[in-house]
Write an enzyme that holds these catalytic residues in place. Sequence first.
Site, PDB file in Angstrom:
ATOM      1  N   ASP A 263       0.825  -1.210   0.000  1.00 38.68           N
ATOM      2  CA  ASP A 263       0.000   0.000   0.000  1.00 38.68           C
ATOM      3  C   ASP A 263       0.858   1.258   0.000  1.00 38.68           C
ATOM      4  O   ASP A 263       0.562   2.204  -0.726  1.00 38.68           O
ATOM      5  CB  ASP A 263      -0.918  -0.023   1.238  1.00 38.68           C
ATOM      6  CG  ASP A 263      -1.919   1.131   1.256  1.00 38.68           C
ATOM      7  OD1 ASP A 263      -2.414   1.497   0.180  1.00 38.68           O
ATOM      8  OD2 ASP A 263      -2.211   1.653   2.353  1.00 38.68           O
ATOM      9  N   HIS A 268       4.973   5.349  -1.927  1.00 41.52           N
ATOM     10  CA  HIS A 268       5.334   6.585  -1.222  1.00 41.52           C
ATOM     11  C   HIS A 268       6.732   6.523  -0.591  1.00 41.52           C
ATOM     12  O   HIS A 268       7.544   7.416  -0.779  1.00 41.52           O
ATOM     13  CB  HIS A 268       4.325   6.895  -0.107  1.00 41.52           C
ATOM     14  CG  HIS A 268       2.894   6.882  -0.558  1.00 41.52           C
ATOM     15  ND1 HIS A 268       2.511   7.234  -1.831  1.00 41.52           N
ATOM     16  CD2 HIS A 268       1.743   6.574   0.103  1.00 41.52           C
ATOM     17  CE1 HIS A 268       1.192   7.146  -1.929  1.00 41.52           C
ATOM     18  NE2 HIS A 268       0.705   6.734  -0.777  1.00 41.52           N
TER      19      HIS A 268
HETATM   20  C1  BG6 Z   1      -2.684   6.107   0.593  1.00 35.45           C
HETATM   21  C2  BG6 Z   1      -2.862   4.754   1.238  1.00 35.45           C
HETATM   22  O1  BG6 Z   1      -1.884   6.011  -0.548  1.00 35.45           O
HETATM   23  O2  BG6 Z   1      -2.089   6.996   1.506  1.00 35.45           O
HETATM   24  C3  BG6 Z   1      -3.656   4.869   2.515  1.00 35.45           C
HETATM   25  O3  BG6 Z   1      -3.532   3.874   0.342  1.00 35.45           O
HETATM   26  C4  BG6 Z   1      -3.071   5.914   3.431  1.00 35.45           C
HETATM   27  O4  BG6 Z   1      -3.724   3.612   3.178  1.00 35.45           O
HETATM   28  C5  BG6 Z   1      -2.859   7.222   2.665  1.00 35.45           C
HETATM   29  O5  BG6 Z   1      -3.957   6.112   4.506  1.00 35.45           O
HETATM   30  C6  BG6 Z   1      -2.168   8.252   3.527  1.00 35.45           C
HETATM   31  O6  BG6 Z   1      -2.082   9.463   2.830  1.00 35.45           O
HETATM   32  P1  BG6 Z   1      -1.781  10.820   3.600  1.00 35.45           P
HETATM   33  O7  BG6 Z   1      -1.658  11.829   2.520  1.00 35.45           O
HETATM   34  O8  BG6 Z   1      -2.925  11.048   4.529  1.00 35.45           O
HETATM   35  O9  BG6 Z   1      -0.502  10.589   4.345  1.00 35.45           O
END
Ligand code: BG6
EC number: 1.1.1.49
Length: 514
Positions: A263, A268
């Site tokens: 995920d 990221h």
């Molecule tokens: C997403 C994931 O890419 O990023 C999620 O699929 C996660 O599981 C989210 O909660 C978090 O994003 P941010 O911008 O709130 O850190």
Amino acid sequence: MIDSAAEERWVNPLRDPQDKRLPRIAGPSGMVLFGVTGDLARKKLLPAFYDLANRGLLPPGFSLIGYGRRDWSAEDFRDYVLSAVKERARTTFRESVWKRFADGLFFVSGNFDDDEAFDRLAETVSQMDATRGTAGNWAFYLSIPPGFFADVCHQLERSGLAHAEAGSWRRVIIEKPFGSDQKSARKLNRVVNSVFPEESVYRIDHYLGKETVQNILALRFANQLFEPLWNANYIDHVQITMAEDIGLGGRAGYYDGIGAARDVIQNHLLQLLALVAMEEPISFSPAELQAEKIKVLRATRAVEPFELTTARGQYTEGWQGSQKVCGLRDEEGFDPESTTETFAACTLEIASRRWAGVPFYLRTGKRLGRRVTEIALVFKEAPHQPFGNTGTAALGNNAVVIRVQPDEGVLMRFGSKVPGSAMEVRDVNMDFSYAEAFTEQSPEAYERLILDALLDESSLFPTNEEVELSWAILDPILRYWAESGRPDDYAAGTWGPESADRMVARHGRTWRRP
Ligand code: BG6
């Protein structure tokens, strides 16, 4: 007749007309959004479109066509978008902007493999070109499970929607997850690239749209201060943490079978690693930036033995602040027998002169102590401490911490003399905070990325090669986990399973408590 958003756009009367930093406004265009009723569209995408309209960055006549299975009229779709905008938009709601924006909202009802519905979509697109000035420029946003990519791409090709007339463009924007390993990602890339050439494909990694992530480049390459120290001579190790306090909420259906590593580490966290570890690009053009990221991803590998260098866990019942929360196995829609992890940590290394011998520890998890994403570069100890036994024992290592969210900023940690007659040295923080240094509010990541895709600015989008290389780094760990039983437990509200602490402790290190 379309009234022009540009006419009402607010213009700063003090603005220097010679100022080259003109707002980047998308040219005539429209977008078709697949997956309009999904969580992401409601919480992030639809509000981001409105925020762009509100900031005057969308072209007059911009049209957004929702495509989905619901039997909705344009009016139903408008009501749905309005409630998402009112609930989540970042900028103030303005009736006049909404009215203009809503005039460009349409809905086409159908399945993802429905010839007749896609033909209706193609007709709607042509009508928009004729009546709203979208000029044949269309982006197709796939915010749908990857299992449907092939159907939609095939339909876009069959109905002629994928093909642009001379002088106009067609692009596809794709949400993750992009495959579940290198093999499946390659297959998806082949499907997408058989319809859209790579330069028309925009794969979303919304972390790249965050201001603080882009600031990694500014911090490193606009300054003389950091780069001379940014290497194995001075840096002991790097910690990349993405901690969330939320649980699975209503997302069990999406998450079960995917897990924390697929995920967010595959996309990221590995993108953060690439930006922190790459060499200076010749320029920030997409090709140069991507070339440097590719080079560093190619040199990155997971350190073995995985039994000691990785950790994974599932949250159990616990406390989030004063609130008692349930464990993963009690989350609605989650299979209690599932081995899907909600916490993942791993140790990576980069085979380059700059980083030889410097471990990169990555960790992420749901239901951790608090929501924070940060990159900490932890320095080696000073080679000599000329203070005798005068109270430096508790001194930690120096660190530069890039805080991606919340409290966006950069923090430096170093030792300083405690006031008094003794030579006692203690750790202190020097803190730069975005909120205090700038009056401008950061736009949401999706605002930036949607606008960039409309402007054909692809620097912040990972290429097919980056995606495949990221899977190649993770695949051996995923294979190992698939054969090694259940993840460890960790109580909600803590910082993950003990195995994650052991993972860094074997080399005498500890995780930062952000
Ligand atoms: C997403 C994931 O890419 O990023 C999620 O699929 C996660 O599981 C989210 O909660 C978090 O994003 P941010 O911008 O709130 O850190």
